[in-house]
Design a protein around this motif. Structure first.
Motif, PDB file in Angstrom:
ATOM      1  N   LEU A   1      10.504  -3.900 -11.332  1.00  0.00           N
ATOM      2  CA  LEU A   1      10.491  -3.246 -10.020  1.00  0.00           C
ATOM      3  C   LEU A   1       9.063  -3.092  -9.499  1.00  0.00           C
ATOM      4  N   ALA A   2       8.144  -2.766 -10.402  1.00  0.00           N
ATOM      5  CA  ALA A   2       6.755  -2.538  -9.999  1.00  0.00           C
ATOM      6  C   ALA A   2       6.093  -3.820  -9.518  1.00  0.00           C
ATOM      7  N   ASP A   3       6.316  -4.950 -10.221  1.00  0.00           N
ATOM      8  CA  ASP A   3       5.619  -6.164  -9.790  1.00  0.00           C
ATOM      9  C   ASP A   3       6.153  -6.674  -8.453  1.00  0.00           C
ATOM     10  N   GLY A   4       7.450  -6.513  -8.211  1.00  0.00           N
ATOM     11  CA  GLY A   4       7.990  -6.907  -6.906  1.00  0.00           C
ATOM     12  C   GLY A   4       7.442  -6.047  -5.782  1.00  0.00           C
ATOM     13  N   HIS A   5       7.359  -4.724  -6.033  1.00  0.00           N
ATOM     14  CA  HIS A   5       6.819  -3.800  -5.022  1.00  0.00           C
ATOM     15  C   HIS A   5       5.355  -4.118  -4.720  1.00  0.00           C
ATOM     16  N   LEU A   6       4.579  -4.358  -5.783  1.00  0.00           N
ATOM     17  CA  LEU A   6       3.155  -4.648  -5.583  1.00  0.00           C
ATOM     18  C   LEU A   6       2.942  -5.956  -4.831  1.00  0.00           C
ATOM     19  N   ALA A   7       3.724  -6.979  -5.182  1.00  0.00           N
ATOM     20  CA  ALA A   7       3.565  -8.284  -4.537  1.00  0.00           C
ATOM     21  C   ALA A   7       3.832  -8.181  -3.038  1.00  0.00           C
ATOM     22  N   ARG A   8       4.861  -7.417  -2.676  1.00  0.00           N
ATOM     23  CA  ARG A   8       5.175  -7.267  -1.246  1.00  0.00           C
ATOM     24  C   ARG A   8       4.157  -6.372  -0.548  1.00  0.00           C
ATOM     25  N   ARG A   9       3.760  -5.298  -1.204  1.00  0.00           N
ATOM     26  CA  ARG A   9       2.834  -4.356  -0.570  1.00  0.00           C
ATOM     27  C   ARG A   9       1.452  -4.969  -0.365  1.00  0.00           C
ATOM     28  N   LEU A  10       0.987  -5.756  -1.360  1.00  0.00           N
ATOM     29  CA  LEU A  10      -0.342  -6.355  -1.284  1.00  0.00           C
ATOM     30  C   LEU A  10      -0.311  -7.752  -0.679  1.00  0.00           C
ATOM     31  N   THR A  11       0.887  -8.173  -0.230  1.00  0.00           N
ATOM     32  CA  THR A  11       1.076  -9.521   0.353  1.00  0.00           C
ATOM     33  C   THR A  11       0.477 -10.601  -0.545  1.00  0.00           C
ATOM     34  N   THR A  12       0.824 -10.544  -1.825  1.00  0.00           N
ATOM     35  CA  THR A  12       0.335 -11.535  -2.788  1.00  0.00           C
ATOM     36  C   THR A  12       1.485 -12.374  -3.346  1.00  0.00           C
ATOM     37  N   VAL A  13       2.544 -12.533  -2.550  1.00  0.00           N
ATOM     38  CA  VAL A  13       3.686 -13.333  -2.985  1.00  0.00           C
ATOM     39  C   VAL A  13       3.291 -14.804  -3.010  1.00  0.00           C
ATOM     40  N   THR A  14       3.482 -15.459  -4.137  1.00  0.00           N
ATOM     41  CA  THR A  14       3.185 -16.884  -4.293  1.00  0.00           C
ATOM     42  C   THR A  14       4.286 -17.528  -5.118  1.00  0.00           C
ATOM     43  N   PRO A  15       4.395 -18.862  -5.090  1.00  0.00           N
ATOM     44  CA  PRO A  15       5.346 -19.521  -5.989  1.00  0.00           C
ATOM     45  C   PRO A  15       5.082 -19.196  -7.451  1.00  0.00           C
ATOM     46  N   PHE A  16       3.800 -19.013  -7.814  1.00  0.00           N
ATOM     47  CA  PHE A  16       3.470 -18.664  -9.197  1.00  0.00           C
ATOM     48  C   PHE A  16       4.115 -17.337  -9.571  1.00  0.00           C
ATOM     49  N   GLY A  17       3.926 -16.315  -8.732  1.00  0.00           N
ATOM     50  CA  GLY A  17       4.504 -15.009  -9.017  1.00  0.00           C
ATOM     51  C   GLY A  17       6.013 -15.044  -9.046  1.00  0.00           C
TER      52      GLY A  17
END
Length: 245
Positions: free
Chosen positions: A128-144
């Motif tokens: 849950l934390a990594d999904g929230h952080l990726a969206r909040r920090l706009t760091t969504v990538t294919p790698f993630g």
């Protein structure tokens, strides 16, 4: 245009799959496919020295925390997979905090924490934390995206196989992660292009199994006891039989 010049990992993967399909999946074609993919992976890693250093640092800590040699092999395998897929970071040149959390979650089985009966709750919290952080920090990538999925598959499959006493749940848990991956791989090879990933709604059965297996593990009184240990091997029963009880 060479594979190194293609703008995205998706385009490079599609080009490799087309090459494999055009050569009718012959052994020599498969060798060229693997060789070209490895060269591109090494090239992409060399273009992202900061991400490479960060991945190495995270795995170095995990290697220290590994509980035994099997755990160390798990961590080294994880590091190798990460390095070979740094091209999936696309425009980024470093790992995001969410990526690091996914790597930690995927390596829980290698550490003593993974054997704790509440480790399932830790895995869910990290997810849950990594999904929230990726969206909040706009760091969504294919790698993630892929790291998140593989971390889930690695941890929950391991937990189900090692600690879940119900054969039905073990089979269901393994199938929930391996069947979609196998199906996507088969479709990609046959079409010569990678298919789109399943919609989140299709992954809900796997998420439900995660919660169920995690809760069952938490409720187990003796988490260190192996569910596959035969009754005759238990010291108490052997002693009782010797005394005629």
């Amino acid at each position: 245009m060479s594979l190194s010049d293609l703008p995205s990992s998706r385009a490079a993967t599609d080009a490799l799959l087309r090459m494999l399909r055009q050569d009718h999946w012959r052994p020599r074609a498969l060798g060229r496919f693997l060789s070209a993919a490895a060269r591109r992976s090494v090239r992409q890693a060399s273009l992202r020295p900061r991400a490479l250093a960060e991945a190495t640092a995270v795995h170095s800590v995990l290697l220290v925390l590994a509980r035994d040699r099997a755990g160390q092999r798990w961590v080294l395998t994880s590091w190798t997979l990460v390095v070979l897929h740094l091209g999936l970071l696309e425009h980024r040149d470093r790992l995001a905090p969410a990526d690091a959390l996914s790597l930690v979650r995927g390596n829980l089985p290698a550490t003593a924490l993974g054997a704790r009966r509440w480790s399932g709750l830790v895995a869910i919290a990290l997810d849950l934390a990594d999904g929230h952080l990726a969206r909040r920090l706009t760091t969504v990538t294919p790698f993630g995206d892929y790291a998140d999925s593989l971390a889930d598959a690695a941890y929950w499959t391991w937990l189900a196989i090692r600690y879940e006493p119900s054969r039905t749940l073990r089979v269901a848990a393994v199938a929930a992660w391996t069947v979609p991956v196998a199906a996507m791989t088969a479709v990609g090879i046959s079409r010569g292009a990678m298919p789109d990933r399943p919609r989140p709604s299709l992954l809900r059965p796997a998420a439900a199994l995660q919660a169920l297996i995690g809760l069952r593990r938490l409720r187990r009184v003796h988490p260190s006891a192996s569910p596959y240990r035969p009754a005759s091997a238990q010291p108490g029963l052997r002693a009782g039989r010797r005394h005629g009880s």
